[in-house]
Design a protein around this motif. Structure first.
Motif, PDB file in Angstrom:
ATOM      1  N   VAL A 322       6.912  -4.822  31.551  1.00 13.05           N
ATOM      2  CA  VAL A 322       8.277  -4.154  32.044  1.00 13.05           C
ATOM      3  C   VAL A 322       8.307  -3.682  33.516  1.00 13.05           C
ATOM      4  O   VAL A 322       8.753  -4.330  34.393  1.00 13.05           O
ATOM      5  CB  VAL A 322       8.929  -3.340  31.218  1.00 13.05           C
ATOM      6  N   PRO A 323       7.144  -2.930  33.776  1.00 12.37           N
ATOM      7  CA  PRO A 323       7.036  -2.268  35.216  1.00 12.37           C
ATOM      8  C   PRO A 323       6.777  -3.422  36.257  1.00 12.37           C
ATOM      9  O   PRO A 323       7.004  -3.553  37.343  1.00 12.37           O
ATOM     10  CB  PRO A 323       6.200  -1.351  35.193  1.00 12.37           C
ATOM     11  N   ALA A 324       5.864  -4.341  35.761  1.00 16.16           N
ATOM     12  CA  ALA A 324       5.493  -5.551  36.575  1.00 16.16           C
ATOM     13  C   ALA A 324       6.679  -6.180  37.050  1.00 16.16           C
ATOM     14  O   ALA A 324       6.736  -6.667  38.297  1.00 16.16           O
ATOM     15  CB  ALA A 324       4.396  -6.415  35.906  1.00 16.16           C
ATOM     16  N   SER A 325       7.301  -6.635  36.331  1.00 22.93           N
ATOM     17  CA  SER A 325       8.708  -7.488  36.629  1.00 22.93           C
ATOM     18  C   SER A 325       9.604  -6.755  37.686  1.00 22.93           C
ATOM     19  O   SER A 325       9.885  -7.264  38.655  1.00 22.93           O
ATOM     20  CB  SER A 325       9.477  -7.764  35.299  1.00 22.93           C
ATOM     21  N   GLN A 351      10.338 -15.358  53.696  1.00 23.53           N
ATOM     22  CA  GLN A 351      11.465 -15.377  53.117  1.00 23.53           C
ATOM     23  C   GLN A 351      11.894 -16.051  52.039  1.00 23.53           C
ATOM     24  O   GLN A 351      12.650 -15.682  51.071  1.00 23.53           O
ATOM     25  CB  GLN A 351      12.569 -15.061  54.116  1.00 23.53           C
ATOM     26  N   MET A 352      11.498 -17.492  52.329  1.00 21.44           N
ATOM     27  CA  MET A 352      11.924 -18.492  51.394  1.00 21.44           C
ATOM     28  C   MET A 352      11.034 -18.070  50.088  1.00 21.44           C
ATOM     29  O   MET A 352      11.509 -18.262  48.898  1.00 21.44           O
ATOM     30  CB  MET A 352      11.412 -19.875  51.686  1.00 21.44           C
ATOM     31  N   SER A 353       9.648 -17.694  50.224  1.00 22.78           N
ATOM     32  CA  SER A 353       8.788 -17.446  49.132  1.00 22.78           C
ATOM     33  C   SER A 353       9.445 -16.338  48.352  1.00 22.78           C
ATOM     34  O   SER A 353       9.263 -16.074  47.127  1.00 22.78           O
ATOM     35  CB  SER A 353       7.489 -17.270  49.483  1.00 22.78           C
ATOM     36  N   SER A 354       9.809 -15.207  49.073  1.00 21.76           N
ATOM     37  CA  SER A 354      10.348 -14.004  48.560  1.00 21.76           C
ATOM     38  C   SER A 354      11.468 -14.307  47.524  1.00 21.76           C
ATOM     39  O   SER A 354      11.803 -13.776  46.312  1.00 21.76           O
ATOM     40  CB  SER A 354      10.838 -13.083  49.461  1.00 21.76           C
ATOM     41  N   LEU A 355      12.564 -15.254  47.802  1.00 22.28           N
ATOM     42  CA  LEU A 355      13.677 -15.512  47.153  1.00 22.28           C
ATOM     43  C   LEU A 355      13.218 -16.255  45.765  1.00 22.28           C
ATOM     44  O   LEU A 355      13.665 -16.015  44.763  1.00 22.28           O
ATOM     45  CB  LEU A 355      14.699 -16.628  47.908  1.00 22.28           C
ATOM     46  N   ALA A 356      12.042 -17.049  45.930  1.00 22.63           N
ATOM     47  CA  ALA A 356      11.521 -17.661  44.586  1.00 22.63           C
ATOM     48  C   ALA A 356      11.095 -16.639  43.763  1.00 22.63           C
ATOM     49  O   ALA A 356      11.156 -16.505  42.532  1.00 22.63           O
ATOM     50  CB  ALA A 356      10.396 -18.601  44.775  1.00 22.63           C
ATOM     51  N   LEU A 357      10.102 -15.664  44.250  1.00 22.76           N
ATOM     52  CA  LEU A 357       9.502 -14.714  43.541  1.00 22.76           C
ATOM     53  C   LEU A 357      10.667 -13.480  42.698  1.00 22.76           C
ATOM     54  O   LEU A 357      10.275 -13.298  41.775  1.00 22.76           O
ATOM     55  CB  LEU A 357       8.440 -13.719  44.560  1.00 22.76           C
ATOM     56  N   ARG A 358      11.558 -13.331  43.509  1.00 25.07           N
ATOM     57  CA  ARG A 358      12.676 -12.377  42.973  1.00 25.07           C
ATOM     58  C   ARG A 358      13.448 -13.181  41.686  1.00 25.07           C
ATOM     59  O   ARG A 358      13.520 -12.409  40.614  1.00 25.07           O
ATOM     60  CB  ARG A 358      13.829 -12.254  44.014  1.00 25.07           C
ATOM     61  N   SER A 359      13.407 -14.624  41.908  1.00 21.60           N
ATOM     62  CA  SER A 359      14.171 -15.168  40.734  1.00 21.60           C
ATOM     63  C   SER A 359      13.071 -15.329  39.604  1.00 21.60           C
ATOM     64  O   SER A 359      13.421 -15.621  38.219  1.00 21.60           O
ATOM     65  CB  SER A 359      14.390 -16.671  41.283  1.00 21.60           C
ATOM     66  N   MET A 360      11.754 -15.200  39.795  1.00 20.83           N
ATOM     67  CA  MET A 360      10.722 -15.552  39.022  1.00 20.83           C
ATOM     68  C   MET A 360      10.473 -14.418  38.072  1.00 20.83           C
ATOM     69  O   MET A 360       9.814 -14.099  37.159  1.00 20.83           O
ATOM     70  CB  MET A 360       9.386 -16.281  39.448  1.00 20.83           C
ATOM     71  N   ALA A 361      10.482 -13.118  38.832  1.00 26.77           N
ATOM     72  CA  ALA A 361      10.094 -11.810  38.417  1.00 26.77           C
ATOM     73  C   ALA A 361      10.399 -11.586  37.079  1.00 26.77           C
ATOM     74  O   ALA A 361       9.912 -10.987  36.486  1.00 26.77           O
ATOM     75  CB  ALA A 361      10.412 -10.792  39.486  1.00 26.77           C
ATOM     76  N   GLY A 362      11.854 -11.639  36.797  1.00 24.10           N
ATOM     77  CA  GLY A 362      12.405 -11.364  35.457  1.00 24.10           C
ATOM     78  C   GLY A 362      11.430 -12.025  34.167  1.00 24.10           C
ATOM     79  O   GLY A 362      11.565 -11.616  33.284  1.00 24.10           O
ATOM     80  N   GLY A 363      10.834 -13.175  34.488  1.00 24.52           N
ATOM     81  CA  GLY A 363      10.619 -13.800  33.381  1.00 24.52           C
ATOM     82  C   GLY A 363       9.139 -13.637  33.330  1.00 24.52           C
ATOM     83  O   GLY A 363       8.373 -14.241  32.194  1.00 24.52           O
ATOM     84  N   ILE A 364       8.406 -12.704  33.952  1.00 27.01           N
ATOM     85  CA  ILE A 364       7.155 -12.273  33.709  1.00 27.01           C
ATOM     86  C   ILE A 364       6.988 -12.016  32.229  1.00 27.01           C
ATOM     87  O   ILE A 364       5.932 -12.197  31.681  1.00 27.01           O
ATOM     88  CB  ILE A 364       6.769 -11.253  34.894  1.00 27.01           C
ATOM     89  N   LEU A 365       7.799 -10.816  31.769  1.00 31.80           N
ATOM     90  CA  LEU A 365       7.709 -10.315  30.555  1.00 31.80           C
ATOM     91  C   LEU A 365       7.859 -11.527  29.481  1.00 31.80           C
ATOM     92  O   LEU A 365       7.155 -11.523  28.474  1.00 31.80           O
ATOM     93  CB  LEU A 365       8.811  -9.161  30.183  1.00 31.80           C
ATOM     94  N   GLY A 366       8.553 -12.282  29.552  1.00 35.94           N
ATOM     95  CA  GLY A 366       8.810 -13.431  28.718  1.00 35.94           C
ATOM     96  C   GLY A 366       7.635 -14.117  28.809  1.00 35.94           C
ATOM     97  O   GLY A 366       7.000 -14.507  27.696  1.00 35.94           O
TER      98      GLY A 366
END
Length: 516
Positions: A322-325, A351-366
């Protein structure tokens, strides 16, 4: 496995994985700094992802999940000689299949590249280099699959250190290839292809001494009629989908990204590597450790121990996930700028990599929950349920990709961000359905004590998020890289400290992480 030993084994795997991830981070900084994003780096990443994808799909994914429960059963029911025969016949079958696959792929490399990166077809030079790199990197699959086989044996006997250390060698070889040997080649990126193949062989070799100590370093023999081999293959085929759906979805992203603007493959790669850091440190470590324990509990028909092991793993996963995401979502910009903004990797790439990371971050817990829910089925030698869920998740990823790419196109946001967001959505579909069937079949469910735990984790994460938001404006974007890294480390340390202090203030104690 005793309770204290289970926790100790997790710490061993986690610490070795941490070393590997730190070196992996150094590796990625070096590679992106030397070769940049796009062009030849895209070519190498596709060539490396193909055997790496198959490694995670077959070796560390389906094969390990099918082999370990059968091996655990043989250990419980039969003598050492019977276990040796199982190891010999299984290694023979695996070696034959992988050798044939390696030869075929080397011969038809251009067709394989067309399948996995169709967008490269209209760039002849890039396509040709990708095919040559694939011929160099693909033998890695053979070596690393045999490494995973050896690791599965050692882990079943409580030996976790050598298997966990093995990935360190890959990172060292690739760093050396980029910094030392690349300048010696007419096409510098080719050095990485040789580095990957050599690393695969070294990772296998370091497993052999401990296999010898366990008296399980036996000569391979092909015998597909052996009862254990037949059961492993029967369990393995559907398990390909059940345990490795995340990898299938990430590979689909690579295929789609190859059709987008140059650099998309590299941007997604940088984001994946950051998202895999907490996943590797905790998710993979716990998933690796609990499978032998779950398999043993199932062989002994000890349902209480089985449920307690999953509950213990879930506590650790959610404590970190949860905190990692949340932290990766908030710190995505500063992470990419601090770590990768150097050499050929530009501010736009960050900046482009950051956009991808923000989109992926929520899925870390999953992703992390999948690592503990899927083994619960495979330990029971139930491959049908995860495969059905896996197929649903793959289709969900495709549907999400179309939807999010469409939304991002309409909003004029770079399309690779939509691919990353689709992966996040698919991870929760997969984890959610796995838990649904665990709950429905009374294999595992979150008990009443989880209501308090969820509240504690939510309050602590909210406090951490607030502090990180306050600190963000003070990040030194224009300073030297070492200052940016120092600032990032300070932010991470303060965030972790706040999370820990608030968590303790809510009544959470370290003893709540004990197994049992």
């Amino acid at each position: 496995m005793a309770k204290s030993r289970l926790f100790r084994s997790t710490m061993v795997v986690s610490s070795m994985t941490m070393l590997s991830r730190i070196l992996g981070l150094v590796r990625d900084v070096v590679l992106l700094g030397v070769f940049g994003a796009g062009g030849l780096m895209d070519a190498f990443l596709v060539a490396f992802k193909i055997p790496n994808f198959l490694r995670r799909l077959f070796a560390e994914g389906a094969f390990s999940q099918a082999f370990v429960p059968v091996l655990s059963e043989y250990k419980e029911k039969y003598n050492l000689q019977q276990v040796q025969i199982l190891v010999s016949r299984t290694s023979g079958a695996l070696l034959l299949i992988l050798s044939m696959l390696t030869v075929v792929v080397i011969l038809i490399a251009p067709w394989v590249v067309t399948l996995f990166a169709p967008g490269f077809a209209d760039q002849p030079d890039k396509f040709a280099i990708t095919a040559e790199l694939l011929r160099l990197t693909f033998p890695y699959l053979l070596f690393i699959s045999m490494t995973a086989f050896a690791s599965g044996i050692l882990q079943s006997y409580g030996r976790f250190a050598a298997p966990a250390f093995a990935p360190v060698l890959l990172n060292l070889c690739m760093i050396g290839g980029a910094l030392i040997f690349a300048p010696m080649f007419d096409t510098p990126i080719m050095a990485l292809g040789y580095a990957v193949a050599i690393a695969g062989l070294l990772q296998l070799l370091i497993q052999l001494p401990q296999l010898w100590q366990q008296k399980l370093l036996v000569a391979p023999k092909v015998d597909f009629q052996h009862e254990g081999v037949r059961r492993i293959l029967k369990l393995m085929l559907p398990a390909i989908f059940g345990v490795s759906v995340t990898q299938i979805n990430l590979m689909l992203n690579t295929i789609f990204a190859s059709l987008m603007i140059g650099g998309s493959v590299s941007w997604l790669y940088a984001a994946e590597r950051m998202s895999e850091l907490p996943l590797g440190l905790i998710g993979v470590a716990i998933g690796t450790v609990i499978l032998p324990s779950l398999s043993k509990s199932e062989a002994q028909k000890d349902d209480v121990s089985f449920k307690k092991t999953i509950d213990w793993a879930a506590r650790l996963i959610i404590l970190v996930g949860v905190p990692a995401s949340a932290a990766l979502f908030i710190l995505s910009d500063v992470l990419m700028q601090a770590l990768f903004l150097r050499g050929e990797f530009t501010l736009r790439d960050a900046q482009m990599s950051s956009l991808a990371l923000r989109s992926m971050a929520g899925g870390i817990l999953g992703f992390m929950l999948i690592k503990i829910f899927a083994p619960a089925f495979f330990a029971r030698q139930d491959t049908r349920t995860p495969v059905k869920i896996g197929i649903i998740s793959v289709f969900a990823n495709m549907i999400f990709s179309v939807i999010f790419i469409g939304i991002f196109y309409f909003l004029e946001i770079p399309l690779h961000g939509g691919l990353a967001l689709a992966t996040t959505g698919a991870s929760f579909v997969n984890a959610g359905l796995l838990y649904y069937f665990l709950h429905k079949r009374e294999i595992f469910r979150f008990g009443p004590h989880w209501k308090k735990l969820f509240t504690q984790f939510a309050i602590s994460t909210s406090a951490m998020v607030a502090v990180l938001y306050v600190m963000l404006p003070f990040f030194p974007t224009d300073d030297a890289q070492w200052r940016r890294i120092a600032a990032l480390l300070i932010m991470c340390a303060v965030g972790a400290l706040v999370y820990g202090v608030v968590l303790l203030s809510t009544g959470f104690r370290p003893r709540h992480l004990k197994h049992g």
